[in-house]
Design a protein around this motif. Structure first.
Motif, short mmCIF file in Angstrom:
data_model
loop_
_atom_site.label_atom_id
_atom_site.label_comp_id
_atom_site.label_asym_id
_atom_site.label_seq_id
_atom_site.Cartn_x
_atom_site.Cartn_y
_atom_site.Cartn_z
N HIS A 150 10.21 44.60 49.38
CA HIS A 150 10.69 45.24 50.61
C HIS A 150 12.04 45.93 50.39
O HIS A 150 12.74 46.23 51.37
N TRP A 151 12.42 46.16 49.15
CA TRP A 151 13.75 46.65 48.86
C TRP A 151 14.11 47.94 49.60
O TRP A 151 15.22 48.10 50.09
N GLY A 152 13.15 48.83 49.73
CA GLY A 152 13.43 50.10 50.39
C GLY A 152 13.77 49.95 51.86
O GLY A 152 14.42 50.82 52.44
N ARG A 153 13.36 48.84 52.48
CA ARG A 153 13.62 48.62 53.90
C ARG A 153 14.87 47.80 54.15
O ARG A 153 15.30 47.64 55.30
N ARG A 161 7.94 39.71 56.01
CA ARG A 161 9.36 39.78 56.34
C ARG A 161 10.10 38.88 55.35
O ARG A 161 9.99 37.66 55.42
N PRO A 162 10.87 39.46 54.43
CA PRO A 162 11.40 38.69 53.31
C PRO A 162 12.33 37.55 53.69
O PRO A 162 12.51 36.62 52.90
N VAL A 163 12.92 37.57 54.88
CA VAL A 163 13.82 36.47 55.25
C VAL A 163 13.08 35.14 55.31
O VAL A 163 13.67 34.07 55.13
N TRP A 164 11.76 35.18 55.52
CA TRP A 164 10.99 33.93 55.50
C TRP A 164 10.98 33.31 54.11
O TRP A 164 10.66 32.14 53.95
N GLY A 165 11.34 34.10 53.10
CA GLY A 165 11.49 33.53 51.77
C GLY A 165 12.59 32.49 51.71
O GLY A 165 12.58 31.60 50.84
N VAL A 166 13.56 32.58 52.62
CA VAL A 166 14.60 31.56 52.71
C VAL A 166 13.96 30.21 53.06
O VAL A 166 14.23 29.18 52.43
N GLY A 167 13.10 30.22 54.08
CA GLY A 167 12.41 28.99 54.46
C GLY A 167 11.51 28.49 53.36
O GLY A 167 11.42 27.28 53.12
N LEU A 168 10.83 29.41 52.68
CA LEU A 168 9.95 29.03 51.58
C LEU A 168 10.75 28.34 50.47
O LEU A 168 10.35 27.29 49.97
N TYR A 169 11.87 28.93 50.10
CA TYR A 169 12.67 28.34 49.04
C TYR A 169 13.23 26.98 49.46
O TYR A 169 13.18 26.01 48.69
N LEU A 170 13.78 26.88 50.67
CA LEU A 170 14.37 25.62 51.11
C LEU A 170 13.31 24.54 51.31
O LEU A 170 13.63 23.34 51.27
N LEU A 171 12.06 24.94 51.51
CA LEU A 171 10.97 23.96 51.55
C LEU A 171 10.89 23.20 50.24
O LEU A 171 10.63 21.99 50.22
N THR A 172 11.12 23.90 49.13
CA THR A 172 11.06 23.25 47.82
C THR A 172 12.37 22.60 47.43
O THR A 172 12.46 21.97 46.38
N PHE A 173 13.39 22.75 48.27
CA PHE A 173 14.65 22.05 48.03
C PHE A 173 14.68 20.74 48.81
O PHE A 173 14.75 19.67 48.22
N TYR A 174 14.59 20.81 50.11
CA TYR A 174 14.63 19.60 50.92
C TYR A 174 13.37 18.76 50.76
O TYR A 174 13.41 17.53 50.82
N LEU A 175 12.24 19.43 50.57
CA LEU A 175 10.96 18.72 50.44
C LEU A 175 10.39 18.93 49.04
O LEU A 175 9.21 19.21 48.86
#
Length: 468
Positions: free
Chosen positions: A69-72, A22-36
């Motif tokens: 996941h672009w098609g979805r 589910r690509p929205v979890w990429g938001v958490g992944l990216y912010l993990l490398t910002f805040y932490l």
């Protein structure tokens, strides 16, 4: 490698796997490398040795899983497309100014490259939020990241005090005290919204985020952050109508109690009051800022089309305007609006402010529509998003953070709020009235803020079920 570093790696891998599903979890992944970001924390040394560009690498992973996941992924609203068009015009203008007028090409190239990255990030953040649950994941990632900074400072006693202010704590783009305080104010209205209107898990996360977050902001003693929160709280109360005003009033009471119990250092109040002091009463820091702002205005008058990234005052051209201040080294203008205008020209600042205005108007439209349909949680969420922007606009008066990465998060949050709420409001409007049992959830029932009552709105219930 420490246990904390290993835990970070485990979180990184877990979020990567979730993002593949589910690509929205990429938001958490990216912010993990910002805040932490490993480069900014005591445990990150071994990870930095593996790669010192973990933030950029993660952004590329986020992009890859999104396009997988672009098609979805549905295209989204007209507001999102207009947002991306304006941001594209903004970054094209910055590119042209860089290659035609850059006074310090090296620093200008860094700034221009960062804008390209931020615009790409805004695109990814806005496209992956497809429904209410996705929006909740987005907000959760911000609150968890903020919570970690508060945990390190308050519990692990990270950072040091210099002249009574917290230093030595930061994230990419916010590793100076005033920038950190400004960034942390971003999460305060979001956490306040969840504390007052969310499900129990949202309220718990908001509470454990708010307490240390406010403590860190107080330790930073940033006049801009204090003033920003005061203005944002006032706005929240003014625009929250109907039942949503109860949430706003409760929030103001809790904020007042927090200040009374937590802001016991007299120097905090003294520093804040100097924001409004007459010239003869200002401290040297406040007066110095005004002197540099005046110099930046003079520079913009001479070079209205811009002089490239950080030209004021990190270029030989910019230095000419501050020699009378007995400054012989590069420094920042410490004013976000003047910084963008001196860098990318009057046209660049106009495009950027137009982008902000577009998102502001779209949020306000949905908030007013939700008020007409009697949905106080959506009203309050919209008011809180507006308050988030106000905190950042006010803080940017005192520091060069108007083009900070978190502004691009807000752009994505704004168009996501419109997209999610508009779909639900349309379904409620089909019934001709607000479902009669929705009022029973005003105190934080089983639905997330703004969700239709599943017992009284069968159309909306089907939509919620399919989203989950």
């Amino acid at each position: 490698m420490s246990i904390t570093a290993l835990a970070w790696v485990a979180c990184y891998l877990t979020l990567t796997l979730l993002a593949l599903q589910r690509p929205v979890w990429g938001v958490g992944l990216y912010l993990l490398t910002f805040y932490l970001s490993p480069a900014f924390w005591w445990w990150g040394g071994p990870l930095v040795q593996l790669t010192n560009r973990i933030n950029l690498l993660t952004a590329l992973i986020f992009a890859a899983v999104t396009f997988l996941h672009w098609g979805r992924l549905k295209d989204g609203s007209q507001a999102r497309r207009t947002l991306l068009l304006l941001l594209l015009l903004y970054v094209v203008n910055a590119t042209l100014v860089h290659y035609l007028f850059a006074a310090n090409p090296a620093k200008s190239l860094d700034s221009m490259s960062m804008i390209w990255k931020q615009v790409g990030l805004a695109f990814l953040l806005s496209i992956v939020v497809q429904n209410r649950q996705d929006l909740n994941i987005f907000i959760s990632a911000i609150l968890v990241g903020t919570l970690y900074i508060g945990y390190e400072v308050v519990v692990n006693d990270r950072g040091t005090l210099e002249q009574g202010r917290l230093v030595g704590i930061g994230t990419p783009g916010a590793n100076e005290t005033n920038y950190l305080a400004g960034l942390l104010t971003f999460a305060v209205p979001l956490a306040g919204c969840w504390l007052l209107t969310g499900q129990r898990w949202q309220q718990a996360l908001a509470l454990v985020c708010l307490v240390p977050n406010v403590e860190v902001i107080l330790r930073c003693k940033s006049r801009g952050a204090f003033l920003a929160l005061l203005i944002a709280a006032s706005w929240l109360f003014v625009v929250s109508t109907g039942k949503a005003r109860r949430y706003a009033f409760a929030g103001l009471v809790l904020a007042l109690l927090a200040v009374v119990f937590m802001a016991k250092d007299q120097s905090i109040l003294e520093r804040f009051t100097t924001t409004f002091a007459a010239e003869e009463e200002r401290d040297s820091s406040a007066q110095s800022r005004i002197d540099y702002w005046v110099s930046a205005v003079r520079m913009i008058g001479d070079y209205p089309l811009g002089s490239g990234g950080e030209a004021a005052f990190k270029s030989n051209q910019g230095m000419r305007y501050i020699t009378h201040l007995r400054n012989d080294e590069f420094r920042a203008v410490h004013q976000g609006y003047l910084d963008i205008c001196a860098s990318w020209g009057i046209q660049g600042l106009s495009l950027y402010l137009l982008t902000i205005l577009l998102c502001w108007l779209r949020v306000g439209r949905i908030r007013r529509q939700a008020a007409r349909l009697g949905r106080p949680r959506d009203v309050f969420l919209g008011a809180c998003l507006e308050s988030v922007l106000l905190t950042q606009m006010v803080v940017s008066i005192f520091i060069s953070s108007l083009d900070g990465e978190w502004f691009f998060w807000w752009f994505a949050l704004a168009v996501s709020y419109e997209r999610v709420c508009q779909a639900e409001l349309n379904e409620v409007a089909l019934l001709g009235h607000e479902p009669p049992h929705t009022a029973g959830h005003a105190g934080g029932g089983s639905e997330p803020p703004g969700w239709p009552d599943s017992n009284s709105c069968p159309v909306a219930a089907g939509k919620v079920a399919s989203d989950v």
